[in-house]
Design an enzyme around this catalytic site. Structure first.
Site, mmCIF file in Angstrom:
data_model
loop_
_atom_site.group_PDB
_atom_site.id
_atom_site.type_symbol
_atom_site.label_atom_id
_atom_site.label_comp_id
_atom_site.label_asym_id
_atom_site.label_seq_id
_atom_site.Cartn_x
_atom_site.Cartn_y
_atom_site.Cartn_z
ATOM 1 N N CYS A 185 0.849 -1.189 0.000
ATOM 2 C CA CYS A 185 0.000 0.000 0.000
ATOM 3 C C CYS A 185 0.887 1.243 0.000
ATOM 4 O O CYS A 185 1.717 1.421 0.889
ATOM 5 C CB CYS A 185 -0.907 -0.014 1.230
ATOM 6 N N ASN A 193 11.516 -0.219 -7.674
ATOM 7 C CA ASN A 193 11.603 -0.973 -8.936
ATOM 8 C C ASN A 193 10.227 -1.050 -9.583
ATOM 9 O O ASN A 193 9.267 -1.529 -8.974
ATOM 10 C CB ASN A 193 12.110 -2.397 -8.666
ATOM 11 N N GLU A 194 10.123 -0.516 -10.795
ATOM 12 C CA GLU A 194 8.916 -0.681 -11.612
ATOM 13 C C GLU A 194 7.624 -0.405 -10.824
ATOM 14 O O GLU A 194 6.749 -1.266 -10.705
ATOM 15 C CB GLU A 194 8.873 -2.085 -12.227
ATOM 16 N N CYS A 224 -4.042 0.476 -4.715
ATOM 17 C CA CYS A 224 -4.557 -0.135 -3.498
ATOM 18 C C CYS A 224 -5.898 0.509 -3.165
ATOM 19 O O CYS A 224 -6.069 1.727 -3.324
ATOM 20 C CB CYS A 224 -3.564 0.069 -2.350
ATOM 21 N N CYS A 227 -7.546 0.011 -0.058
ATOM 22 C CA CYS A 227 -7.802 -0.155 1.372
ATOM 23 C C CYS A 227 -8.440 1.109 1.957
ATOM 24 O O CYS A 227 -8.568 2.140 1.280
ATOM 25 C CB CYS A 227 -6.504 -0.485 2.105
ATOM 26 N N CYS A 261 -6.310 4.208 1.689
ATOM 27 C CA CYS A 261 -6.278 4.787 0.343
ATOM 28 C C CYS A 261 -7.595 5.466 -0.002
ATOM 29 O O CYS A 261 -7.611 6.490 -0.711
ATOM 30 C CB CYS A 261 -5.943 3.712 -0.685
ATOM 31 N N GLU A 309 16.903 -2.076 -17.831
ATOM 32 C CA GLU A 309 16.755 -3.528 -17.923
ATOM 33 C C GLU A 309 16.482 -3.911 -19.371
ATOM 34 O O GLU A 309 15.734 -3.234 -20.079
ATOM 35 C CB GLU A 309 15.591 -4.041 -17.069
ATOM 36 N N TRP A 329 8.372 -14.507 -19.189
ATOM 37 C CA TRP A 329 6.989 -14.105 -18.946
ATOM 38 C C TRP A 329 6.198 -13.788 -20.213
ATOM 39 O O TRP A 329 5.004 -13.516 -20.146
ATOM 40 C CB TRP A 329 6.937 -12.906 -17.988
ATOM 41 N N PHE A 375 14.576 -19.082 -15.144
ATOM 42 C CA PHE A 375 14.762 -19.261 -16.583
ATOM 43 C C PHE A 375 14.694 -17.944 -17.344
ATOM 44 O O PHE A 375 14.622 -17.939 -18.570
ATOM 45 C CB PHE A 375 13.724 -20.249 -17.136
ATOM 46 N N HIS A 376 14.675 -16.826 -16.621
ATOM 47 C CA HIS A 376 14.743 -15.525 -17.286
ATOM 48 C C HIS A 376 16.155 -15.332 -17.825
ATOM 49 O O HIS A 376 17.144 -15.661 -17.175
ATOM 50 C CB HIS A 376 14.409 -14.411 -16.289
#
Length: 685
Positions: free
Chosen positions: A120, A154-155, A160, A162, A165, A319, A327, A369-370
């Site tokens: 959150c 990160n990203e 949220c 809740c 929020c 990246e 994915w 496996f990435h």
């Protein structure tokens, strides 16, 4: 010529996400990493992104010694670190002890611990804990020689719902609507379906957002999510700004979907103002079976130019993968040559780094496996590692490119709020609105003709461009209309299309027809828009050629414009479809229908010629080749000749250039093998 260095390094960065916290029980692996980094000409690493549980295994118990050694070892090798704040994934003890940090989804269900990015943004506890961790990191490493910049979280993504929020949303709305509930009810058109609110406490987030009929609420919720995410980010960086004011901060932006369009959940035009450096994570599905490699490369170029233009400076590719991902629906490996080509495309469009997720493949869990630089075999002779090594060597020789720009005379406008509003509009067609893809279709002719483009927002300065294109700008507030009017009046050339200028910033339809100012500028008034089924057919005749109509056709009334193209069929056969109007010192074009790609090619080719807009290098070539460059000095460009076609291509260079690596002069025909890239230096006269 002044360069805009986005980091303290005056060279191109090469490296990626390094997760030594996964390998602390394998000292031989950590030793091997240092050797392989040197072998691959890697010089920069994002460290600690998901390391919270290793840094603070129990509340208040800290273990920084392992990170000390990693940073010391990297510094000893001459490498730099983008030190991460670890808020992207919480330790389990934090979720267990403070359940308020767990995100609540749009159906009001609290999410369990697991995964990542599921916290959150409003939670006072999570804000306190992240800020404390970040302060400790800043104070400990503020003077470390390896510290280059901060990689914040990160990203960022998601929302949220809740109670915390909900209350924050209501507070945000009170500020937006000046504490006047009547103002909000008018903006949201409250009487429709009896959605008038009599108390602020009655307002809550749309649940689920796709089923809410109150479009003003939907739009404001999107805006709030961006606001609250940025507010959380500001809380994160407060100690970093205080303790290390001279160390730049970034957070990695993203792209959406296999069809590669700008990330939609957050308004990056707002977020861009809060970071020192734009960075993004690029994972195109190269070699897929639904589009050509060149088609995908065009989309990559579009997003590069959008993210670069947000701050008008080079960006960082934070990246990417040197092989495949884990994915995509099908996780295909990059073919030989594609890694070098895709990396150089990023540099050509303004990247000052090529970074990877990740340095070494995880041994377990979802990313085992990435793709990574170092595979499970640890072998530096395998194809992927050798591809990375080649990129590293090329980047090392391109240091003068760092900080350089891509001057452009053409701008395309992309607007996140417009996309949100258009997606929620219950009209036209559910499947074919496709706003991001439509903007990319207007970008394509310039990419194919090697014309540099800035993909800007509606707040940018239009006056620096010869041509500004605003495709399908459904949501157009009065400020934007005024800026279009001023731009054309002062001599600019503007292009807009069907389904533009329909609603204001609240998603309320303009009354009295198309706004009067737009009618004056464009010399037309849109009467109605016909929406096509897939099998419906019509065509437009323009400049003695016929082009197929797809999806949408707007019927126009003339208020002064010159007719350039007419519809051929249906009840509006013979009426105008493409127009041009002189206004002030400039010109305004209106394209009434969604037309096939060849129309955009021919239409913009004429505009390019009329406005004398030049490519970075005079060349001729077939489709699939892209020629892009960066200005490294006054009149001097480093130019990348890139073949995204599946077959050999010939490029005819109509000027004298110098091979960047061999320093030999080149002119005339140059052959490019599939996925080959050639780098040249060109002095523009």
């Amino acid at each position: 010529m002044e360069k805009k260095y986005v980091t303290k390094a005056h060279y191109l960065l090469h490296g990626g996400d390094y997760n030594p916290d996964q390998w602390l029980d394998y000292p031989e692996i950590l030793e091997q990493d240092l050797e392989l980094m040197e072998e691959a000409s890697a010089n920069a690493f994002s460290v600690g992104i998901f390391a919270w549980s290793t840094l603070e295994p129990e509340e208040g118990t800290y273990q920084f010694e392992w990170l000390d050694k990693i940073l010391d070892d990297l510094a000893a090798k001459g490498s730099k670190v983008l030190l991460a704040t670890p808020s992207g994934a919480r330790p389990a003890w934090l979720s267990q002890k403070y359940p308020e940090v767990l995100r609540v989804n749009e159906r009001r269900q609290k999410m369990l611990h697991g995964g990542r990015h599921n916290h959150c943004f409003t939670s006072p506890v999570y804000r306190e804990k992240t800020q404390k961790m970040n302060r400790l990191l800043a104070e400990r490493y503020k003077d470390h020689p390896a510290l280059l910049m901060w990689h914040v979280s990160n990203e960022y993504s998601g929302d949220c719902h809740c109670d915390l929020c909900q209350e924050a949303f209501r507070d945000w709305l009170k500020e937006r609507y000046h504490h006047h509930l009547a103002e909000l009810n008018h903006a949201w058109w409250g009487p429709f379906w009896s959605h008038t609110f009599s108390d602020w406490s009655q307002i809550e987030s749309p649940s689920p957002i796709g089923e809410s009929a109150v479009h003003g609420l939907n739009l404001d919720w999107h805006r709030f999510v961006t606001h609250q995410t940025i507010d959380f980010y500001r809380n994160e960086i407060a100690p970093l700004r205080e303790v290390t004011p001279d160390v730049p901060v970034t957070t990695n932006f993203m792209a959406d979907g296999n069809d590669l369009k700008p990330f939609q959940s957050l308004d990056y035009s707002k977020f861009a103002k809060e970071v020192d450096v734009i960075s993004w994570d690029a994972y195109p599905a190269w070699h897929n079976d639904w589009e050509s490699t060149a088609e995908l490369a065009m989309k990559v170029g579009f997003i590069d130019d959008l993210y670069r233009s947000l701050k008008n400076q080079p960006f960082l590719l934070l990246e990417s993968t040197p092989s495949g991902v884990n994915w995509h629906p099908v996780n295909k490996a990059k073919r030989p040559g594609m890694h070098q080509l895709s990396a150089m495309q990023m540099v050509a469009h303004g990247a000052d780094s090529i970074m990877y997720f990740q340095w070494r493949k995880s041994r377990g869990s979802s990313e085992k496996f990435h793709g990574a630089v170092v595979d499970h075999d640890g072998d530096k002779e395998n194809r992927v590692f050798q591809d990375v090594k080649q990129v590293g060597e090329t980047l090392a020789g391109l240091a003068e490119v760092a900080g350089s720009l891509r001057p452009a005379k053409v701008a395309l406008v992309y607007d996140w709020e417009n996309n949100w509003a258009l997606n929620h509009a219950q009209g036209y067609s559910r499947e074919t609105k496709r706003y991001p893809q439509t903007v990319q279709e207007h970008y394509r002719p310039f990419w194919e003709q090697d014309i540099p483009v800035d993909v800007i927002t509606k707040e940018h300065d239009f006056s620096k461009y010869e041509v500004v294109i605003l495709p399908m700008l459904y949501l157009m507030d009065e400020a934007t209309i005024d800026r279009i009017t001023d731009y054309v009046e002062q001599g600019g050339t503007v292009v807009t299309t069907y389904i533009s200028g329909i609603v204001d910033e609240h998603d309320l339809a303009y009354l009295g027809g198309w706004p009067a100012a737009l009618q004056e500028v464009f010399g037309v008034s849109p009467l109605e828009t016909d929406t096509y089924y897939p099998n419906d057919r019509n065509a437009v005749t323009y400049q003695d050629k016929t082009y197929e109509v797809n999806d949408y056709a707007t019927i126009l009334s003339l208020t002064g414009a010159e007719v350039l193209g007419n519809y051929e069929a249906d009840f509006y056969a013979g009426t105008r479809a493409v127009t041009r109007h002189s206004y002030g010192k400039g010109q305004a074009y209106f394209i009434g229908a969604r037309l096939e790609a060849d129309f955009q090619r021919d239409f913009y080719a004429a505009l390019i010629e009329e406005r004398a807009i030049e490519s970075v290098l005079p060349v001729t070539h077939g489709r699939g080749v892209s020629v892009q460059g960066r200005q490294v000095d006054e009149g001097t460009y480093i130019v990348f000749l890139m073949n995204f076609a599946e077959e050999k291509q010939t490029v005819v260079i109509e000027a004298e250039v110098t091979d960047y690596q061999t320093k030999e002069s080149i002119s005339g025909e140059v052959s490019l093998q599939p996925y080959e890239v050639k780098i040249v230096s060109h002095v523009k006269k």
